[in-house]
Design an enzyme around this catalytic site. Structure first.
Site, PDB file in Angstrom:
ATOM      1  N   ASP A  81      -3.938   9.081  11.495  1.00  0.00           N
ATOM      2  CA  ASP A  81      -2.497   8.589  11.704  1.00  0.00           C
ATOM      3  C   ASP A  81      -1.866   9.126  12.937  1.00  0.00           C
ATOM      4  O   ASP A  81      -2.061  10.198  13.275  1.00  0.00           O
ATOM      5  CB  ASP A  81      -1.599   8.786  10.485  1.00  0.00           C
ATOM      6  CG  ASP A  81      -2.005   8.103   9.340  1.00  0.00           C
ATOM      7  OD1 ASP A  81      -1.827   6.667   9.234  1.00  0.00           O
ATOM      8  OD2 ASP A  81      -2.213   8.639   8.200  1.00  0.00           O
ATOM      9  N   GLU A 113       0.849  -1.157  -0.071  1.00  0.00           N
ATOM     10  CA  GLU A 113      -0.126   0.058  -0.039  1.00  0.00           C
ATOM     11  C   GLU A 113       1.102   0.979  -0.063  1.00  0.00           C
ATOM     12  O   GLU A 113       1.899   1.510   1.001  1.00  0.00           O
ATOM     13  CB  GLU A 113      -0.870   0.257   1.144  1.00  0.00           C
ATOM     14  CG  GLU A 113      -1.783  -1.162   1.343  1.00  0.00           C
ATOM     15  CD  GLU A 113      -2.507  -1.154   2.774  1.00  0.00           C
ATOM     16  OE1 GLU A 113      -3.394  -2.035   3.126  1.00  0.00           O
ATOM     17  OE2 GLU A 113      -2.279   0.065   3.544  1.00  0.00           O
TER      18      GLU A 113
END
Lengths: 393, 260
Positions: free
Chosen positions: B58, B47
């Site tokens: 994140d 990815e």
């Protein structure tokens, strides 16, 4: 609550025209679903209304006065009223929203409150209500803002809140919001995120607007006729949402939203999200925001930490697109001049944010019969350092 | 041609190792080299992150790496440029993962067309809700042979998971815990119960566990319940501190793929 719903308010899916929605990672879906399923019912309940209204009256000091400003009226040759949100406990309109959200959080059984803050007004208002209700409170604030808003940081700490610095980006409101959202992702069960403006994923913009709508509800009650203009500053847009709310369907009332132009809307040093922005996604909402050609969100700038946000609430993006609201802007310098003018004419030191709304007065083509309401969203104590620098310059 | 994600999971039912890294990191033009080295070292899926200024889901490691990549000068346009000849060197499935705003700004249709042109197999956009995807994006994705990989969390209701399972998604991304990336490591008893619940659903769509998978212990544990697992932050840490990139990549993949 009123059953009639303006076409300018959010539809069932949280859309204002093409704007709004809930563009959130699955990690937040549960929290948002929980809030969506419950908030309206809680707000409409008798027990909530009783406590909310009582606190607004006895604790905040509402209704806030609608003050006819003779000397501003003389100067601008119109009838100018000031909605005195600056007289609220904690010094701004922010407390209308935090009381409501913290009461909702309690109903949902949450024990921990988080918030983001720019100038510190929303942080102080949240910390205040958490002190009152005995709830743990963590406020995220950009490291830059912590440095330039020291008195509000001290107030939050004295009120028992923990102030956590956001160290990414320009270290201002956008970055504080990112950190608050990350905190929420990491505490999915016990924590309630009290958002300070009409931004974020649905149902926040709708909920915050409704909690702030007390401003325009009172204005309507305090006047014998409809005003020609309602003027408010917009960062995310919560005080404007509150001031416009009950006038949305009175199309003859011109709604004026004033953005922070910073050094000028044509420069990179600005926070005028509507004037400079494009359609995109920020903090879970589809709206107008300042971004570069690669879709990276750009850092805003304004002398006023409370307007220093690269997006705008989806309600306002739609009001602008539908031409229901007139969007103007004021530079740092114009806002400073307006702040000193109000102080000298009326003995009221406004917050720098609210000074942007005042700065629109000379730009409106006013007639002597025009009735203008300016939402004076906050007081200027927190901005004394900036005002002192201006006096010494 | 069959989608490479489908082909992979048809042939490999377990221990699928997926590695995430942001494009343009640690140096601007490392993207393709890392991809090639990952395939060589034995990663099954890659990815590639599309760096974004405000990566809400994140944690610190990926946020900092994204900032560095943006400072290096990465953009979506440049990323497609870097991947232009990717399929000359790489045969494993490659996905792009990122936030909606840069993709929307690029133009959804153009994005999908360019993905197809360089040989991307799937896309993960965590802040694109399924409802919106189905309404406005699905047709364009399918037209370009792209899989949209959805995320589920411990709070996702079973009905929603079963609904996803009826669609064509390549795989379902099982978020290991309610946390931002890299925030937690190791797998708790509570998480094992959650994984067991997912396994018991016997979904037809392959599943991979991500968020908090950092080493061979957590990778092997995750693979007891799902087809594979995804490692992001730990890999980013392994390549960010200089040294020979190829060696770092090889060492990391070997370190994770240690036989139990």
């Amino acid at each position: 609550m009123d059953k009639h719903r303006s076409k300018y308010l959010a539809n069932e899916d949280g859309y204002y025209g093409d704007f709004g929605g809930a563009f959130i990672p699955e990690l937040l879906q549960h929290n948002i679903d929980e809030l969506k399923a419950n908030w309206e019912q809680i707000i409409e309940s008798d027990s909530f209304q009783k406590e909310y209204v009582k606190l607004l009256k006895d604790y905040v000091g509402r209704p806030s006065p609608l003050y006819f400003s003779q000397r501003l009226s003389d100067k601008y040759n119109a009838q100018i009223y000031l909605k005195r949100e600056d007289l609220n406990h904690t010094g701004s309109h922010k407390v209308n929203n935090t009381i409501g959200q913290v009461l909702i959080a309690k109903q949902l059984g949450k024990s921990r409150i988080i918030a983001e803050t720019g100038a510190g007004q929303h942080g102080v208002a949240t910390a205040t209500i958490c002190a009152l209700m005995g709830l743990e409170c963590v406020v995220y604030m950009g490291a830059t803002d912590i440095a330039r808003q020291a008195p509000n940081v001290a107030r939050m700490k004295m009120l028992g809140a923990e102030v956590r610095a956001a160290e990414s980006g320009n270290k201002t409101l956008k970055d504080a919001t990112n950190e608050a959202i990350r905190d929420w992702i990491n505490h999915p069960t016990d924590t309630f995120y009290v958002i300070g403006s009409v931004v974020g994923p649905h149902p926040y913009p709708d909920m915050v607007a409704q909690l702030q709508s007390v401003i325009s509800k009172e204005i309507k009650e305090q006047m014998s006729q409809l005003p020609n203009y309602v003027v408010a500053c917009v960062g995310g847009g919560s005080n404007a949402a509150g001031a416009f709310y009950h006038f949305l369907d009175n199309e003859e009332v011109e709604l004026v939203a004033v953005e922070a132009a910073g050094m000028g809307v044509e420069t990179a040093e600005t926070a005028a999200s509507i004037a400079q922005g494009n359609v995109g996604f920020i903090h879970g909402s589809k709206t107008l925001l300042m971004q570069d050609e690669d879709g990276q969100i750009t850092e805003p700038y304004s002398i006023s930490a409370g307007l220093d946000y690269p997006g705008i609430g989806p309600l306002h993006a739609n009001l602008y697109t539908q031409k229901r609201a007139t969007v103007m802007n004021a530079t740092d310098e114009e806002a400073l001049q307006a702040a000193f003018e109000l102080t000298q004419l009326e003995g009221i030191i406004p917050a720098l944010e609210s000074a942007h709304a005042l700065a629109a007065l000379p730009k409106l083509a006013l007639k002597p019969t025009d009735v203008v309401v300016v939402n004076l969203s906050g007081r200027g104590d927190k901005d004394m350092e900036t005002y002192i620098a201006k006096m010494n310059s | 041609m069959d989608n490479r994600i489908d082909v992979l999971f048809r042939e490999k039912k377990e221990n699928v190792l997926t590695i995430y890294f942001p494009a343009g990191f640690p140096e601007l033009n490392d993207t393709l080299s890392i991809l090639v080295e990952l395939e060589k070292a034995g990663a099954d899926v890659v990815e590639i992150g599309i760096p974004f200024s405000d990566p809400l889901a994140d944690g610190e490691t990926i946020e900092m790496a994204s900032q560095k990549a943006l400072q290096n000068g990465i953009s979506l346009k440049l990323l497609f440029e870097q991947l232009k000849e990717m399929r000359k060197y790489v045969s494993i499935p490659v996905l792009l993962m990122g936030y909606l705003n840069p993709v929307y700004r690029y133009g959804i249709e153009q994005f999908c067309v360019d993905c197809k042109a360089v040989g991307i197999d799937g896309v993960i956009l965590p802040d694109l809700p399924m409802r919106e995807y189905r309404k406005n994006y699905q047709t364009i994705f399918h037209k370009n042979g792209l899989k949209n990989v959805p995320l589920i969390t411990p709070q996702t209701p079973v009905e929603r998971i079963e609904e996803l399972d009826k669609e064509e998604h390549g795989f379902i991304y099982v978020v290991a815990s309610s946390a931002t990336t890299g925030a937690k490591s190791g797998i708790s008893k509570e998480q094992e119960d959650y994984f067991a619940r997912i396994k018991a659903l016997q979904l037809k769509t392959p599943t991979q566990i991500g968020f908090g998978i950092a080493d061979s212990a957590s990778f092997n544990k995750a693979c007891e319940f799902t087809s594979g697992a995804i490692i992001g932050s730990a890999f980013v840490k392994a390549i960010q501190n200089g040294g020979e990139l190829a060696v770092n990549v090889k060492n990391f993949v070997e370190f994770v793929k240690v036989i139990k």
